[in-house]
Design an enzyme around this catalytic site. Structure first.
Site, PDB file in Angstrom:
ATOM      1  N   PRO A   1       0.846  -1.206   0.000  1.00 50.28           N
ATOM      2  CA  PRO A   1       0.000   0.000   0.000  1.00 50.28           C
ATOM      3  C   PRO A   1       0.873   1.246   0.000  1.00 50.28           C
ATOM      4  O   PRO A   1       1.986   1.243   0.537  1.00 50.28           O
ATOM      5  CB  PRO A   1      -0.796  -0.133   1.306  1.00 50.28           C
ATOM      6  CG  PRO A   1      -0.752  -1.590   1.636  1.00 50.28           C
ATOM      7  CD  PRO A   1       0.576  -2.082   1.143  1.00 50.28           C
ATOM      8  N   CYS A   2       0.361   2.312  -0.618  1.00 54.38           N
ATOM      9  CA  CYS A   2       1.171   3.519  -0.765  1.00 54.38           C
ATOM     10  C   CYS A   2       0.242   4.721  -0.809  1.00 54.38           C
ATOM     11  O   CYS A   2      -0.516   4.893  -1.762  1.00 54.38           O
ATOM     12  CB  CYS A   2       1.989   3.422  -2.052  1.00 54.38           C
ATOM     13  SG  CYS A   2       3.081   4.800  -2.323  1.00 54.38           S
ATOM     14  N   GLN A   3       0.278   5.555   0.228  1.00 53.55           N
ATOM     15  CA  GLN A   3      -0.617   6.711   0.282  1.00 53.55           C
ATOM     16  C   GLN A   3       0.102   8.050   0.115  1.00 53.55           C
ATOM     17  O   GLN A   3      -0.525   9.054  -0.166  1.00 53.55           O
ATOM     18  CB  GLN A   3      -1.383   6.740   1.619  1.00 53.55           C
ATOM     19  CG  GLN A   3      -2.409   5.637   1.775  1.00 53.55           C
ATOM     20  CD  GLN A   3      -1.793   4.338   2.262  1.00 53.55           C
ATOM     21  OE1 GLN A   3      -0.858   4.352   3.056  1.00 53.55           O
ATOM     22  NE2 GLN A   3      -2.303   3.223   1.785  1.00 53.55           N
TER      23      GLN A   3
ATOM     24  N   MET B   1       1.504  10.200  -1.893  1.00 55.87           N
ATOM     25  CA  MET B   1       1.726  10.520  -3.297  1.00 55.87           C
ATOM     26  C   MET B   1       1.578  12.011  -3.611  1.00 55.87           C
ATOM     27  O   MET B   1       1.522  12.385  -4.768  1.00 55.87           O
ATOM     28  CB  MET B   1       0.733   9.732  -4.175  1.00 55.87           C
ATOM     29  CG  MET B   1       1.009   8.257  -4.226  1.00 55.87           C
ATOM     30  SD  MET B   1       2.557   7.896  -5.081  1.00 55.87           S
ATOM     31  CE  MET B   1       2.468   6.118  -5.157  1.00 55.87           C
TER      32      MET B   1
END
Length: 489
Positions: free
Chosen positions: A233-235, A237
Site C-alpha cells: 500500500p502507498c498513500q 503521493m
C-alpha cells in the site's frame, strides 16, 4: 497451472494441436501467437503475442468450434528432432512442448521406484527449473537424497536446487498476485498479510503457508526465498507536500518495509513490486529514483501495464518494478490485440456460482439514480436534482456488455452498476473481471470485506504474465550456469 498434460508421438511434419482443452486458454481462433525456442532444453514454448506472424485457426467439431495451432517452423522442429515423444503441457497462458525419449516416459505404479539416473540422462536439461519442493513431491525426499549423492557434478540438478521457483509473498491480500505465480510454476514458501479476512481467503484457496501479521513485525530471517513479490500500500503521493524523500514519508512506511525486507534477504535474487502508476511519475520521477537507489544492487526494470493487454476483461493500469541479480528482466509485452469483454467474462454465471449472491442491496434513491445512467455512463448522467454530492467519474459507472470493464474498485462504494440491471455488481462478477476462477472463493466476516478483497487484487492473467517473465529468466540463467559448469568439469 496445467489444464492438460499429454504425450504425443514426434512428427517431422509440424506441431499440430487441436485439443478440446485449448478452449479454456487464451489461444482462441483469430488470436495471434509466437513461440520461444530453447535448443538446449529441447523445448518450444508457445505464447500469446501481439504480432500477426502466427494466427490461431479453427476447426468445426460437432456443434462447437475448436482452436487449432499449426506450427511448421523448421527452427521449432529442429530443437525437437532426435526425440521419440513430445510432452505437451497446456496452460491458460502458454503451451510447452518438450522433446523426450521413451525411457523418460515411464509411468509409475503405486510403490514403484523410479530410475532417477535414467530420468536425468533423458531429461536433465528440461528439469532445470524445478524447485526442491517440486522434486520431492514428484519422486519423494528419500529418492531425491539418493539422487543428489549419485553424481554431485550434474549441473542441471545442482543449479535447479540453487535457484528454484520459490517465492516469498509480502502484502499478499487474498492471493490473486500469488495465484499468477502459482500458474507459472512457482511454489510460495511464505506469505504475510495483515487483514484476517484476506488471510482466510488466501488460506482456503492457496494454502497454510500464509501468516497473519504486520510485515514490520516479521523477523527478517523469515524471508529466505530467491524471489520476493508484493504490492505494498502507498498513500504518500502528494507532490505538493514532498518532492524528495518519498520513502521516508510516514504514509509510505509500507513501501519502505518491503524494500528493507528484500535487502535483509541474502538469498533474494529477484523481486517484483506492484503499485499504483503514480509511483513512477510523482515528483518528476523522484519516488521511482529513490526505489532504484535503495535497491541499487539489482538491475531494475519498471513500467506501467494495462491488464486488458493480457486478455483481462478490464482496463486496469498498474506499475511494476522487476529487480534482478541474474540479468535484466524486462516487463512482459502485450499478448493480445483485442480486449476481452464483460459479456465474455460473465458467460455461464448463475445464482449458484460462488460469491454471486454477494451483492449490496441498493437504497431506493440509489436505484432511481442508476436508472438514468446509460451503458458506459457515470454519475454525470444523473439529473442535477438527483445527483449525489460525490461526483467523481468512477461513481455510478455502468458497465458495457461488449467492452472491457473500467478499473474495478470497491463495487458498493463506487456503485459500479450492472450493464442492464439497476444494481451493484456482485463479488463474483468483479472476480470474473479479475480473471479469478469460480473455484476461488472469497471468505470474510462481512460483504464489505469480500468486496474490498477482490477490488484490491492484481488480475491473475497480468500476474501470470509477470510470473512467466520471471520464470523464463530463471530458466535461461540456469541453462547458462549449467553450461558454464559443464565446460569446467
Amino acid at each position: 497451472m496445467s489444464i492438460k498434460v499429454r504425450q504425443a508421438r514426434a512428427s517431422r511434419r509440424g506441431i499440430y494441436l487441436q485439443d478440446a482443452e485449448l478452449q479454456e486458454t487464451v489461444f482462441q481462433p483469430g488470436e495471434t501467437f509466437g513461440y520461444l525456442i530453447d535448443p538446449k532444453a529441447r523445448t518450444v514454448v508457445i505464447l500469446p503475442e501481439a504480432s500477426r506472424r502466427h494466427t490461431v485457426s479453427k476447426r468445426n467439431y460437432k456443434d462447437t468450434t475448436r482452436p487449432v495451432l499449426d506450427i511448421r517452423s523448421r527452427d521449432a522442429l529442429m530443437v525437437l528432432r532426435d526425440t521419440e515423444f513430445w510432452r505437451v503441457t497446456i496452460e491458460r497462458e502458454r503451451i510447452i512442448i518438450e522433446g523426450v525419449n521413451a525411457k523418460s516416459q515411464q509411468r509409475l505404479k503405486d510403490g514403484e521406484v523410479l530410475d532417477l539416473v535414467a530420468l536425468c540422462e533423458a531429461r536433465a536439461q528440461v528439469t532445470v527449473g524445478a524447485s526442491r519442493g517440486m522434486l520431492e513431491q514428484a519422486v519423494g525426499a528419500e529418492q531425491l537424497r539418493f539422487f543428489e549423492n549419485i553424481d554431485p557434478r550434474r549441473p542441471a540438478l545442482d543449479y535447479a536446487t540453487r535457484l528454484p521457483l520459490l517465492m516469498d509473498s509480502l502484502y499478499s491480500g487474498a492471493g490473486l498476485l500469488d495465484a499468477g505465480f502459482v500458474n507459472a510454476g512457482f511454489t510460495i514458501a511464505y506469505a504475510v498479510e495483515k487483514d484476517p479476512d484476506a488471510v482466510a481467503t488466501y488460506r482456503a484457496n492457496l494454502g497454510d503457508h500464509v501468516e497473519q501479521a504486520d510485515i514490520r513485525a516479521v523477523p527478517s530471517e523469515r524471508f529466505r526465498s530467491p524471489v520476493m513479490c508484493g504490492g505494498s500500500p502507498c498513500q504518500g503521493m502528494s507532490a505538493s507536500n514532498r518532492r524528495t524523500n518519498y520513502l521516508h514519508n510516514p504514509n509510505n512506511a509500507l513501501v519502505l518495509a518491503y524494500i528493507e525486507a528484500v535487502k535483509s534477504n541474502p538469498e533474494c535474487k529477484i523481486f517484483v513490486l506492484e503499485n499504483v502508476p503514480q509511483i513512477l511519475s510523482i515528483g518528476n520521477g523522484a519516488f521511482r529514483d529513490e526505489i532504484f537507489a535503495s535497491l541499487s544492487d539489482f538491475t531494475i526494470s519498471a513500467g506501467v501495464l494495462d491488464a486488458a493487454d493480457f486478455w483481462t476483461p478490464q482496463h486496469r493500469r498498474r506499475a511494476f518494478f522487476i529487480g534482478s541479480k541474474i540479468g535484466r528482466i524486462d516487463l512482459p509485452q502485450p499478448t493480445v490485440t483485442r480486449a476481452r469483454t464483460v459479456r465474455e467474462a460473465w458467460m455461464g454465471l448463475t445464482d449458484q456460482t460462488p460469491n454471486q449472491a454477494d451483492v449490496s442491496e441498493a437504497k431506493p434513491i440509489t436505484l432511481e439514480r442508476m436508472a438514468h445512467v446509460p451503458p458506459g455512463g457515470n454519475v454525470h448522467d444523473i439529473p442535477p436534482a438527483l445527483r449525489p454530492k460525490g461526483t467523481h467519474s468512477d461513481m455510478y459507472r455502468r458497465l458495457v456488455w461488449d467492452e472491457p470493464a473500467p478499473t474495478m474498485v470497491h463495487p458498493r462504494k463506487a456503485l459500479l452498476t450492472h450493464p442492464e440491471h439497476n444494481r451493484v455488481i456482485s463479488v463474483r462478477e468483479v472476480a470474473r473481471l479479475m480473471d479469478v476462477p469460480d473455484s476461488f472463493v472469497f471468505n470474510g466476516r462481512s460483504l464489505d470485506s469480500r468486496q474490498q478483497q477482490v477490488a484490491n487484487g492484481v488480475p491473475i492473467r497480468l500476474a501470470t504474465a509477470i510470473a512467466n517473465q520471471v520464470a523464463h529468466a530463471i530458466h535461461q540463467w540456469t541453462i547458462r550456469q549449467a553450461h558454464r559448469t559443464s565446460l569446467a568439469i
